[in-house]
Design an enzyme around this catalytic site. Sequence first.
Site, PDB file in Angstrom:
ATOM      1  CG  PHE A 131      -1.967   1.027   1.218  1.00  0.00           C
ATOM      2  CD1 PHE A 131      -3.125   0.840   0.472  1.00  0.00           C
ATOM      3  CD2 PHE A 131      -1.823   2.208   1.922  1.00  0.00           C
ATOM      4  CE1 PHE A 131      -4.118   1.803   0.441  1.00  0.00           C
ATOM      5  CE2 PHE A 131      -2.814   3.179   1.893  1.00  0.00           C
ATOM      6  CZ  PHE A 131      -3.966   2.972   1.149  1.00  0.00           C
ATOM      7  CG  ASP A 206       0.057  -2.966   6.521  1.00  0.00           C
ATOM      8  OD1 ASP A 206      -1.039  -3.394   6.928  1.00  0.00           O
ATOM      9  OD2 ASP A 206       0.171  -1.886   5.924  1.00  0.00           O
ATOM     10  CE1 TYR A 231      -8.990   2.072   7.018  1.00  0.00           C
ATOM     11  CE2 TYR A 231      -8.185   3.334   8.901  1.00  0.00           C
ATOM     12  CZ  TYR A 231      -8.018   2.874   7.607  1.00  0.00           C
ATOM     13  OH  TYR A 231      -6.887   3.218   6.915  1.00  0.00           O
ATOM     14  CE  LYS A 232      -7.371  -1.203   5.325  1.00  0.00           C
ATOM     15  NZ  LYS A 232      -7.934  -0.529   4.152  1.00  0.00           N
ATOM     16  NE  ARG A 378     -10.006  -3.052  -2.407  1.00  0.00           N
ATOM     17  CZ  ARG A 378      -9.443  -2.463  -1.348  1.00  0.00           C
ATOM     18  NH1 ARG A 378      -8.245  -2.821  -0.964  1.00  0.00           N
ATOM     19  NH2 ARG A 378     -10.059  -1.494  -0.715  1.00  0.00           N
TER      20      ARG A 378
HETATM   21  C1  PLP Z   1      -2.325  -2.232   3.654  1.00  0.00           C
HETATM   22  C2  PLP Z   1      -2.629  -0.867   4.151  1.00  0.00           C
HETATM   23  N1  PLP Z   1      -1.725  -0.215   4.922  1.00  0.00           N
HETATM   24  C3  PLP Z   1      -1.980   1.030   5.394  1.00  0.00           C
HETATM   25  C4  PLP Z   1      -3.150   1.690   5.093  1.00  0.00           C
HETATM   26  C5  PLP Z   1      -3.375   3.117   5.540  1.00  0.00           C
HETATM   27  O1  PLP Z   1      -3.519   3.255   6.876  1.00  0.00           O
HETATM   28  P1  PLP Z   1      -3.894   4.617   7.620  1.00  0.00           P
HETATM   29  O2  PLP Z   1      -4.703   5.455   6.692  1.00  0.00           O
HETATM   30  O3  PLP Z   1      -4.674   4.141   8.816  1.00  0.00           O
HETATM   31  O4  PLP Z   1      -2.651   5.287   8.033  1.00  0.00           O
HETATM   32  C6  PLP Z   1      -4.114   1.047   4.319  1.00  0.00           C
HETATM   33  C7  PLP Z   1      -5.382   1.733   4.001  1.00  0.00           C
HETATM   34  O5  PLP Z   1      -6.227   1.286   3.304  1.00  0.00           O
HETATM   35  C8  PLP Z   1      -3.838  -0.254   3.819  1.00  0.00           C
HETATM   36  O6  PLP Z   1      -4.722  -0.890   3.047  1.00  0.00           O
END
Ligand code: PLP
Length: 419
Positions: A131, A206, A231-232, A378
């Site tokens: 990401f 992650d 939040y997921k 997705r």
């Molecule tokens: C794999 C992954 N890492 C990090 C994040 C972003 O995290 P945050 O916005 O809470 O910092 C996301 C957001 O969708 C994600 O899918």
Amino acid sequence: MTSTRETELRARAAQLDAAHAATDLRTRFLLPEGVVYLDGNSLGALPAGVPAAVEDAVRRQWGRDLIASWNSHGWWQAPERVGDRLAPLLGAAAGQVLVGESTTVRLHQALHAAARMRPAGDVLVVDPASFPTDLYVSAGVAEQVGWQVVECSPDELAGTLADLGSQGRSVAAVSMSHVDFRTGRLWDLPTITAQAHAAGALAVWDLCHSAGAVPVDLDAHDVDLAVGCGYKFLNGGPGAPAFLYVAHRHLAAFSNVLPGWHGHAEPFAMHAGYSPAPGVGRARIGTTPLLSLLALEAALAVFDGVDVRAVRARSLSLTAYLREAIETLVPGTRFASPALDEQRGSQVSVVHPHAYGVVQALIARGVIGDFRTPDVVRLGVAAPYLTHGQMLEAATALAQVLAQGEHLDPAYAERPTVT
Ligand SMILES: Cc1ncc(COP(=O)(O)O)c(C=O)c1O
């Protein structure tokens, strides 16, 4: 599509839903009627207990008990308390998980702490398909601590580590995502963690797309540090706080790059000098947004009495069935998500040249998924609140969208910058 095939698919959906009735947790959520929600890997649905918990936190705790609530309602301890509540879903014993801040902030902290734990390290290995925030954090921390970032896909890690070793490089950390956010590929966390350790590196994970959906077993696999979203699949609500896992054996050496008064050993002594708290609380920074944290705490009740392995079994059945239904109703579909159960996270990703239009047309039909650039439709499958019957509805909607060219509607030609 022959009606026999449709009838067969419908009958199988009913059979599978009956077989998985014990993990149908839809009554634990408040979901709108007529919607197939396939975006729980972006924003989880609203758990039924959250509105009352937030109302209580606002009216009774904040409104009536005012500042006494920091003690009387346990506000001060909430980051560690919610961490301990989340820990079983991650396969972590108590005292290693802290909740608060965003994943981005937590990853900054984790990588900086890794740099302090591996002072001789000069390389950070990352997956270029991570990401974007992970890539930005990796580049930023690497610049700050003097690491070189080396990119490699998780399935090429062993070779990359061997090459780096033969060049005399010292890898400080390997930072990977358990599930690829685009393709839904589930990587082999135990093997990758062991490979990192064999090279003398720390394994930083992650878990945004696996926490609450896939068993992680952090302690059993000797993971060093991990972060993830609230939040997921944890359903904590928009902007819900993230979590940080620091393995027990690293707690004493965990150095907080963002020291603040909440992480101090004696926060109310108001010392001028910083002295970290003894446990995972040393990763605290400043005052945590409490309402979001309490919402996440209430959201975790949906997992009460439910083993994440049972959630995973339901998810595998749902995603396998969704894929089969799409293959049947839309022959020739190309998938970015793996067919093999052991390689698939909790999503089905379809590749289509007009993916954005396909997603918008599906949403117009009440099937909410999301688009990921450049060409991915997705479909996130949050197992606790989805059924095989809904998987069939989604596959049928996809077939109809494509058959009727709804995805080519000129309204979907221009993509807004926020989708
Ligand atoms: C794999 C992954 N890492 C990090 C994040 C972003 O995290 P945050 O916005 O809470 O910092 C996301 C957001 O969708 C994600 O899918």
